[in-house]
Enzyme design. Structure first.
Site, PDB file in Angstrom:
ATOM      1  N   GLU A  71       1.371   4.011  -2.295  1.00  0.00           N
ATOM      2  CA  GLU A  71       2.138   4.436  -1.110  1.00  0.00           C
ATOM      3  C   GLU A  71       2.288   3.348  -0.055  1.00  0.00           C
ATOM      4  O   GLU A  71       2.013   3.562   1.122  1.00  0.00           O
ATOM      5  CB  GLU A  71       1.503   5.706  -0.526  1.00  0.00           C
ATOM      6  CG  GLU A  71       1.471   6.857  -1.531  1.00  0.00           C
ATOM      7  CD  GLU A  71       0.750   8.103  -1.029  1.00  0.00           C
ATOM      8  OE1 GLU A  71       0.333   8.135   0.145  1.00  0.00           O
ATOM      9  OE2 GLU A  71       0.601   9.051  -1.818  1.00  0.00           O
ATOM     10  N   GLU A  86       1.254  12.681 -10.772  1.00  0.00           N
ATOM     11  CA  GLU A  86       0.518  13.656  -9.958  1.00  0.00           C
ATOM     12  C   GLU A  86       1.271  14.983  -9.863  1.00  0.00           C
ATOM     13  O   GLU A  86       1.340  15.609  -8.811  1.00  0.00           O
ATOM     14  CB  GLU A  86       0.274  13.107  -8.543  1.00  0.00           C
ATOM     15  CG  GLU A  86      -0.448  11.773  -8.497  1.00  0.00           C
ATOM     16  CD  GLU A  86      -0.742  11.294  -7.087  1.00  0.00           C
ATOM     17  OE1 GLU A  86      -0.783  12.125  -6.148  1.00  0.00           O
ATOM     18  OE2 GLU A  86      -0.937  10.071  -6.907  1.00  0.00           O
TER      19      GLU A  86
END
Length: 328
Positions: A136, A244
């Site tokens: 991220e 995820e």
């Protein structure tokens, strides 16, 4: 007629890596009930280390590592011939409580990060097969996220993180991982440009992870849009994994028969993966009780995974199973 094969057996036959994240809490929450580990090792051929290898849980003090939880998950994976995914070496979030009050110089932070990656990735050399090296690093508008790492080293911190990981884990696949980049959009364009720059600079990066958290129906990425995005990342020469995945709904706008709707979406996304050259799908948890969404947002449903609270397979399980059986 549906076979009696497990998802793991069918995934193996389809050359699919089908995984789930797990927390070490599972071993403590169910000390006399091995259902978590049994379900994981029976139905999946890969495991992600959940929170255990994030810096916060791993570094209770500046000079202290606590590998107990990570060792438990990695050793479970190795003992059961699961592909092990380490998550995540560098992230701006879930850092230790002592980290930001620490008055470090840029050079000290660079040394700290190098030593952290060398220690953690080096410990699991030959055991962790895939690392989410950087997590991220791009903001929602596609620009570089301003973090302690970026402030100290600029974009170079990403190059260095991959180089340092490659030094101590040369046989592992090294990935960049992010949310909100499952389809072509402003953020995904920013990630694409970042990865292109890394490759141009010779950074040892093998792939990109698309998190694929599907929270609300109106925000769902279509299978077609996912496929298009997978193809363009693969055109860079990178592997693409869904890392995820979970599927939840706004409590005020839950579809009728939402578990059937959820099942169809899981099937459609997996099919888009397989049809476009993505050979890995990981769910963020084994069963609904373990879902992070239960503590994240009370406005969305809390049953986003393939197994329910009692470890019974849900419609989504059978939808994936049916797809894999049809492709054998």
């Amino acid at each position: 007629m549906e076979s009696d094969k497990t998802l793991r057996e069918l995934a193996d036959e389809n050359d699919l890596t089908l995984g789930a994240s797990i927390t070490a809490d599972a071993f403590r929450t169910y000390p006399d009930d091995p259902a978590v580990a049994q379900t994981l090792t029976r139905e999946f051929n890969a495991v992600t280390t959940g929170n255990a290898l994030k810096m916060g849980p791993l570094r209770p003090e500046r000079y202290t590592y606590d590998f107990e939880d990570a060792d438990a998950i990695v050793n479970l994976g190795v003992a059961n011939d699961l592909l092990v995914r380490g998550h995540a070496l560098v992230w701006h979030n879930q850092t230790p409580g002592w980290f930001y009050p620490w008055e470090y110089t840029d050079d000290q932070l660079r040394t700290f990060l190098r030593d952290h990656i060398h220690t953690v990735a080096g410990r699991y050399r030959g055991k962790v097969d895939v690392w989410d090296v950087v997590n991220e690093a791009v903001a929602d508008d596609g620009t570089m996220r301003e973090t302690a790492w970026y402030d100290a080293m600029g974009e170079e911190y990403i190059d260095l993180a991959f180089q340092w990981a490659n030094e101590v884990a040369p046989d592992a696949d090294l990935f960049y991982n992010d949310y909100g980049i499952d389809e072509i959009n402003e953020k995904a364009d920013g990630v694409y440009a970042l990865l292109e720059r890394l490759l141009d600079r010779g950074v040892p990066i093998d792939g990109v992870g698309l998190q694929m958290h599907a929270f609300r129906a109106q925000e769902y990425v279509t299978p077609e849009a996912l496929g298009e995005n997978i193809r363009r990342f693969k055109d860079l020469g990178l592997d693409v994994h869904v890392t995820e995945m979970d599927v939840a709904y706004d409590r005020e706008n839950v579809p009728e028969d939402h578990l059937e709707h959820q099942a169809q979406y899981y099937r459609d996304i997996l099919e888009a993966c397989l049809d476009n050259g993505c050979d890995t799908l990981v769910t963020w948890g084994v069963h609904d009780t373990a879902s992070w969404l239960r503590n994240y947002d009370q406005t969305i449903t809390d049953d986003p995974l393939l197994f329910d609270e009692d470890f019974d397979p849900k419609p989504a399980y059978f939808a994936i199973k049916d797809l894999l059986e049809s492709r054998v």
